[in-house]
Enzyme design. Structure first.
Site, PDB file in Angstrom:
ATOM      1  N   PRO A   2       0.845  -1.204   0.000  1.00 23.21           N
ATOM      2  CG  PRO A   2      -0.653  -1.500   1.758  1.00 23.21           C
ATOM      3  CD  PRO A   2       0.646  -2.004   1.202  1.00 23.21           C
ATOM      4  CD  GLU A   3       3.684   2.731  -3.919  1.00 23.88           C
ATOM      5  OE1 GLU A   3       4.256   3.832  -3.922  1.00 23.88           O
ATOM      6  OE2 GLU A   3       3.842   1.880  -4.790  1.00 23.88           O
TER       7      GLU A   3
END
Ligand SMILES: [Zn+2]
Length: 291
Positions: A2-3
């Site tokens: 996840p960014e």
């Protein structure tokens, strides 16, 4: 992994399920490196507390509690933060799913990977933190307690300016892609978004950062913000294990123009997208469109 956009999407979706609610009790798995605060202390510190706010600092989510303590969450590689109303079948193994009645197929039951489970005094939907690979982190900071993980971050990537990028790039021999991934320059750009932003700004990722003109930096900073905002709008990218907290999958991956498209045709010029390594990261660009 996840960014920033996924974390921001998580914040927007899970915020209403946390803020204003009183935690009655907390269920955890056994002590492990997942818990920067030992589970027993988490359970004691969170029980009876009301969540006042949910903010994002880089890729950390910070829940502020009514006693001014802060619950800090990091999704790591495979972390999923969602409510009992999650509807994604990807949260349930294929075997378990096929054994369910059709109307039950979309409900999530906490499993061995559900390391944190918040039960609320209002009896409403619980909130789960599930993480298969356990690179996620949970940390409870007492009132006034500081922590380098969240209190010493660079400029948030959503607030990156051309001016800041230009200043950070002066004298840097490193590739511009490496500069974008440097968390001291901007927090939370991440690999997918760096490649996509460089494509939009028509800048080759391997170019020496110090060679950028001020107008290149303006274009690149704008592209970084645009790519991140677009990804937040579409619900984040759902490559690999990311699932939004309400179970909806992100759609940004359908809009990728270069990332993970090595060997495919450029959507602008028809040339072949090239894949190289920059700063040990897979990097994708169009040799014709990007200079
Ligand atoms: Zn091209």
């Amino acid at each position: 992994m996840p960014e920033l956009p996924e974390v921001e999407v998580t914040r927007r979706r899970i915020g209403p399920l946390l803020v204003g609610r009183r935690i009655e009790r907390v269920l955890t798995t056994r002590p492990s490196y997942f818990f920067l605060t030992p589970p027993a202390r988490l359970r004691a510190g969170l029980a009876g507390r009301e969540v006042r706010d949910l903010a994002r600092r880089g890729k950390y989510l910070v829940a502020e509690l009514d006693d001014a303590a802060r619950l800090v969450l990091h999704l790591g590689m495979t972390g999923q933060l969602f409510s009992a109303r999650a509807t994604s079948p990807r949260l349930i193994s294929a075997g378990a799913r096929s054994a369910l009645h059709p109307e039950e197929q979309l409900r999530f039951e906490p499993d061995a990977h559900t390391h944190l489970r918040l039960v609320f005094a209002d009896g409403g939907p619980e909130v789960f933190f599930r993480d298969v690979r356990k690179f996620g982190k949970v940390l409870l900071l007492r009132r006034g307690q500081s922590h380098p993980r969240i209190d010493r971050l660079g400029i948030d990537a959503l607030e990156l300016s051309g001016e800041a990028l230009f200043a950070a790039s002066r004298g840097r021999r490193a590739a511009v892609k490496a500069l974008l991934l440097d968390q001291a320059v901007a927090t939370g750009v991440g690999n997918i978004y760096a490649d996509e932003a460089l494509f939009r700004a028509r800048i080759r990722p391997t170019r020496r950062a110090g060679s950028l003109a001020r107008r290149d930096c303006d274009a690149l900073a704008e592209a970084v913000r645009a790519v991140l905002l677009r990804s937040i709008e579409t619900g984040g990218s759902s490559i690999r294990d990311y699932v939004a907290p309400d179970g909806a999958d992100g759609a940004f991956q359908d809009e990728r123009r270069v990332y993970a498209r090595g060997g495919e045709a450029c959507l602008v010029c028809g040339g072949r997208i090239r894949r190289v390594l920059v700063a040990q990261r897979g990097t994708h660009y169009c040799p014709r469109c990007q200079r």
